[in-house]
Design an enzyme around this catalytic site. Structure first.
Site, PDB file in Angstrom:
ATOM      1  NE  ARG A 161      -2.257   0.640   3.817  1.00 17.56           N
ATOM      2  CZ  ARG A 161      -1.635   1.299   4.794  1.00 17.56           C
ATOM      3  NH1 ARG A 161      -1.282   2.560   4.617  1.00 17.56           N
ATOM      4  NH2 ARG A 161      -1.351   0.705   5.931  1.00 17.56           N
ATOM      5  CG  HIS A 214      -5.879   1.943   6.869  1.00 14.43           C
ATOM      6  ND1 HIS A 214      -5.946   0.652   6.408  1.00 14.43           N
ATOM      7  CD2 HIS A 214      -7.038   2.177   7.541  1.00 14.43           C
ATOM      8  CE1 HIS A 214      -7.101   0.116   6.787  1.00 14.43           C
ATOM      9  NE2 HIS A 214      -7.782   1.020   7.473  1.00 14.43           N
ATOM     10  CE1 TYR A 234       1.439   2.412   8.615  1.00 10.84           C
ATOM     11  CE2 TYR A 234       0.259   4.095   9.852  1.00 10.84           C
ATOM     12  CZ  TYR A 234       0.379   3.291   8.732  1.00 10.84           C
ATOM     13  OH  TYR A 234      -0.553   3.380   7.723  1.00 10.84           O
TER      14      TYR A 234
END
Length: 355
Positions: A255, A259, A268
């Site tokens: 990805r 998100h 992160y």
């Protein structure tokens, strides 16, 4: 296509490597497929980029980008027939549009429009699932219905790597295996379950090997290689149609975006990791390199294709913003054949308040 059984080798199957070189078996109609897929992948990339801008401008709500996962979606959806049943998540818009969902309808979901929860007539596709892994059980139920009706249609459940840590995944796999149902479990392993990296949410070296415990065949493919995804899905779907039972496919991808537009991936994951995937593994770049080597693509064709894609995206946005508003009651009408009396009274009262 080799059936994946865990031997310690976790390298996913490829047909095209990162340089666009053939390292596996191409489908017989590879050129025709690529010339159909690549322009659509360009359109999907433009659509995704524009949707994120629309959210930043306040013209749509939360949006889940799919940039980097176009090959995993289009290569798998390309195998399906209109009569097959699809159970997607919120990140499958590229595949859903390839399968027949109009781009304006794809935008209505983030617009919060009631019509977004109702698929157009004749499109055997469930509305996008927000609850992680819940659509897997729905797909298993649809596969069971196909078997009971003695139809040769299949059901496909799309989900991410994080869904394999949910009970619904394991229940669905077990039931489909025991009943030998025509179901394909398609996992887009994009390396992150929101902010949790795949190595933190499962101790298995691969997702594909989870198939072994349930007596299901498992395949692990390079999800950024559209030909490898197509070959794996065709194998799985053919098995399902002939009554050989379910298959689990792990498409290893990444990805590239957040998100959702409510997420900050910089908190992160390392920017260098994102840049590495974008530079070396972009599925659009890989397919373009192969087409160029075949003498089928050049800069002029690329520019024309991008211009056409941008025009189509603009048209979808215009249709979205001109789309008629619907009453709140429509949300209930999409769920019930006959709206229950108490709910009908409540909706009527709400309608009076709105006036």
């Amino acid at each position: 296509m080799q059936v994946y059984r865990f031997t310690g080798d976790t390298k996913p199957d490829q047909v095209l490597n990162e340089a666009g070189e053939v390292v596996g078996s191409l489908p017989d109609n590879a050129v025709d497929l690529a010339l159909k897929w690549y322009p659509f992948m360009i359109f999907c990339r433009k659509f995704d980029e524009r949707a994120q801008l629309l959210q930043r401008q306040g013209r749509i709500g939360t949006y889940a980008p799919f940039r980097g996962q176009e090959a995993a979606q289009i290569g798998s959806f390309a195998v399906l027939r209109p009569s097959d049943w699809v159970f997607p998540t919120y990140r499958e818009l590229a595949g859903m549009m390839y399968h027949g969902l109009e781009p304006v309808h794809a935008l209505l979901k983030s617009r919060g429009h009631p019509d977004a929860g109702r698929m157009p007539e004749g499109l055997h596709m469930a509305p996008v699932q927000i609850a992680i892994a819940a659509q897997i059980l729905h797909a298993v139920g649809a596969g069971w219905a196909c078997k009971l009706r003695q139809a040769d249609d299949v059901a496909v459940a799309y989900f991410g790597d994080g869904a394999t840590s949910e009970g619904d995944f394991h229940e669905g796999m077990n039931f489909a295996s025991v009943m030998r149902l025509p179901v394909v479990f398609f996992c887009q392993n994009n390396q992150y379950a929101i902010s949790v990296p795949v190595e933190r949410q499962t101790a298995s070296p691969t997702i594909a090997q989870k198939a072994i415990a349930y007596g299901v065949e498992g395949l692990r493919v390079d999800g950024n290689d559209v030909f490898a995804v197509y070959q794996a899905t065709r194998y799985a779907v053919d098995r399902a149609r002939r009554g050989a039972g379910p298959t689990l496919i792990e498409a290893v991808t990444y990805r590239l975006g957040p998100h959702t537009t409510a997420d900050d991936p910089g908190r992160y994951r390392e920017a260098a990791d994102v840049e590495r995937w974008a530079a070396a593994k972009d599925p659009l770049v890989r397919l373009r390199l192969w087409l160029t080597r075949q003498g089928l693509w050049d800069d002029a064709r690329q520019a024309a294709c991008e211009e056409e894609a941008e025009a189509r995206v603009r048209q979808a946005v215009a249709e979205m913003e001109a789309y008629p508003h619907k009453p709140l009651a429509d949300a209930a009408r999409h769920v019930y054949a006959e709206v229950p009396e108490d709910l009908a009274l409540d909706l009527a009262e709400r309608g009076k308040e709105a006036r």
